[in-house]
Design a protein around this motif. Structure first.
Motif, short mmCIF file in Angstrom:
data_model
loop_
_atom_site.label_atom_id
_atom_site.label_comp_id
_atom_site.label_asym_id
_atom_site.label_seq_id
_atom_site.Cartn_x
_atom_site.Cartn_y
_atom_site.Cartn_z
N ILE B 60 -35.27 -5.48 -26.73
CA ILE B 60 -35.68 -6.88 -26.78
C ILE B 60 -34.47 -7.79 -26.78
CG2 ILE B 60 -37.84 -6.34 -27.94
CD1 ILE B 60 -36.52 -7.28 -30.56
N LYS B 61 -34.66 -9.05 -26.39
CA LYS B 61 -33.68 -10.11 -26.50
C LYS B 61 -32.39 -9.82 -25.72
CE LYS B 61 -35.63 -11.52 -30.89
NZ LYS B 61 -35.44 -12.02 -32.25
N GLY B 62 -32.50 -9.06 -24.64
CA GLY B 62 -31.35 -8.82 -23.77
C GLY B 62 -30.40 -7.74 -24.23
N PHE B 63 -30.74 -7.02 -25.27
CA PHE B 63 -29.89 -5.93 -25.75
C PHE B 63 -30.13 -4.66 -24.93
CE2 PHE B 63 -27.76 -7.47 -29.52
CZ PHE B 63 -28.51 -8.59 -29.88
N GLU B 64 -29.10 -3.84 -24.83
CA GLU B 64 -29.21 -2.53 -24.22
C GLU B 64 -28.28 -1.57 -24.95
OE1 GLU B 64 -28.02 -3.21 -20.15
OE2 GLU B 64 -25.94 -2.65 -20.61
N ALA B 65 -28.55 -0.29 -24.79
CA ALA B 65 -27.69 0.72 -25.41
C ALA B 65 -27.59 1.91 -24.46
CB ALA B 65 -28.25 1.15 -26.76
N GLU B 66 -26.44 2.57 -24.52
CA GLU B 66 -26.21 3.72 -23.67
C GLU B 66 -25.98 4.97 -24.50
OE1 GLU B 66 -22.90 3.40 -20.99
OE2 GLU B 66 -23.59 5.11 -19.77
N PHE B 67 -26.75 5.99 -24.22
CA PHE B 67 -26.61 7.28 -24.88
C PHE B 67 -25.63 8.12 -24.09
CE2 PHE B 67 -27.27 11.07 -27.01
CZ PHE B 67 -27.89 12.06 -26.25
N ILE B 68 -24.54 8.51 -24.71
CA ILE B 68 -23.57 9.39 -24.07
C ILE B 68 -23.52 10.67 -24.90
CG2 ILE B 68 -21.21 9.71 -23.24
CD1 ILE B 68 -20.94 6.71 -23.00
N LYS B 69 -24.20 11.69 -24.41
CA LYS B 69 -24.37 12.91 -25.20
C LYS B 69 -23.03 13.59 -25.50
CE LYS B 69 -27.17 17.11 -25.40
NZ LYS B 69 -28.21 17.94 -24.69
N SER B 70 -22.14 13.59 -24.52
CA SER B 70 -20.86 14.28 -24.70
C SER B 70 -19.99 13.62 -25.75
CB SER B 70 -20.11 14.33 -23.37
OG SER B 70 -19.85 13.01 -22.91
N LYS B 71 -20.24 12.35 -25.99
CA LYS B 71 -19.46 11.61 -26.99
C LYS B 71 -20.24 11.39 -28.28
CE LYS B 71 -16.58 9.07 -23.68
NZ LYS B 71 -16.09 7.72 -23.24
N PHE B 72 -21.45 11.90 -28.35
CA PHE B 72 -22.30 11.70 -29.53
C PHE B 72 -22.36 10.20 -29.88
CE2 PHE B 72 -22.92 16.11 -30.73
CZ PHE B 72 -21.88 16.74 -30.10
N SER B 73 -22.53 9.38 -28.85
CA SER B 73 -22.51 7.93 -29.10
C SER B 73 -23.76 7.25 -28.57
CB SER B 73 -21.26 7.30 -28.47
OG SER B 73 -21.38 7.31 -27.06
N PHE B 74 -24.05 6.10 -29.13
CA PHE B 74 -25.20 5.28 -28.73
C PHE B 74 -24.83 3.83 -29.02
CE2 PHE B 74 -29.32 4.69 -27.23
CZ PHE B 74 -30.14 3.99 -28.12
N ASN B 75 -23.92 3.30 -28.21
CA ASN B 75 -23.39 1.96 -28.45
C ASN B 75 -24.35 0.88 -27.98
OD1 ASN B 75 -21.19 3.32 -29.40
ND2 ASN B 75 -19.81 2.71 -27.74
N LEU B 76 -24.40 -0.18 -28.74
CA LEU B 76 -25.26 -1.33 -28.44
C LEU B 76 -24.46 -2.39 -27.71
CD1 LEU B 76 -28.11 -2.65 -29.03
CD2 LEU B 76 -26.99 -3.73 -31.00
#
Lengths: 114, 116
Positions: B60-76
């Motif tokens: 919502i509200k223009g936010f997005e997040a990317e899941f990068i499995k190899s980096k164990f990351s989920f940055n907003l």
């Protein structure tokens, strides 16, 4: 829009007293959660109910905390006796079921123990 | 210990600046990932979630997040923040250990202040 209800919103008590918090989940939500959020930290799960049964209370300090959901709808979390370190926000959440579902949070009860 | 880490505790931005909040987790295997937001005086609400499929998820509200499995990351991320985005943001991970638990593990949160 359906919401999770909690009361009271604020509670101030003295140490060694008993306190109780109430939660009414969204209608139809079988799973209910109690979280504790200490200032500066993220919420931490205390107890999870599926209907009236406890499915996870591994982080609940059972010597002083108790939780019940007798009819599988609303729930009460009790602390007796309260300690200074119990000062925190107590959050209730609910979800449709125990498989991965979005959890909907209530406004919380802010507890201050003096 | 298994955990969820949010390295930015406080972020201050001017309106229209781009936002990226970091989230790393230490659980192996299949996880489900969430970002929750808490606006001042309001309760926690879901911003976005990742269960499977396209690793770039929009909320919502223009936010997005990317899941990068190899980096164990989920940055907003958000390309251009507004004053109304001032809030505390929590990353959370659901690691299903089997059985009936649906336990969310939260990070410590990032307090975002957007200056007009």
């Amino acid at each position: 829009e359906a919401e999770v209800a909690q009361s009271p919103r604020y509670k101030i008590t003295e140490k060694s007293q008993a306190v109780a918090f109430w939660c009414d989940p969204i209608s139809g939500h079988a799973t209910l959660y109690w979280y504790r959020q200490i200032l500066g930290q993220g919420p931490e799960l205390l107890v999870q109910f599926q209907d009236e049964s406890v499915v996870d209370d591994s982080q609940l300090p059972k010597d002083r905390f108790s939780a019940e959901r007798l009819k599988g709808v609303d729930s009460t979390l009790k602390i007796q006796p309260a300690e200074l370190g119990d000062s925190a926000m107590y959050l209730c959440a609910s979800s449709l079921g125990t498989s991965v579902n979005e959890q909907f949070f209530g406004p919380g009860t802010r507890l201050t123990v003096l | 210990a298994q955990s969820v880490s949010q390295h930015n505790h406080h972020v201050i931005l001017s309106e229209a600046a781009s936002l990226e909040l970091g989230c790393n987790y230490s659980y192996g295997g299949t996880v489900n990932l969430f970002w929750y937001v808490q606006y001042p005086g309001q309760h926690l609400q879901l911003l976005l979630k990742y269960f499977s499929g396209d690793p770039l998820v929009k909320g919502i509200k223009g936010f997005e997040a990317e899941f990068i499995k190899s980096k164990f990351s989920f940055n907003l991320r958000k390309p251009s923040v507004q004053w109304s985005d001032t809030a505390e943001y929590f990353c959370a991970v659901n690691k299903n250990y089997g059985g009936a638990t649906n336990k969310l593990i939260f990070g410590t949160g990032t307090l975002l202040a957007v200056q007009p």
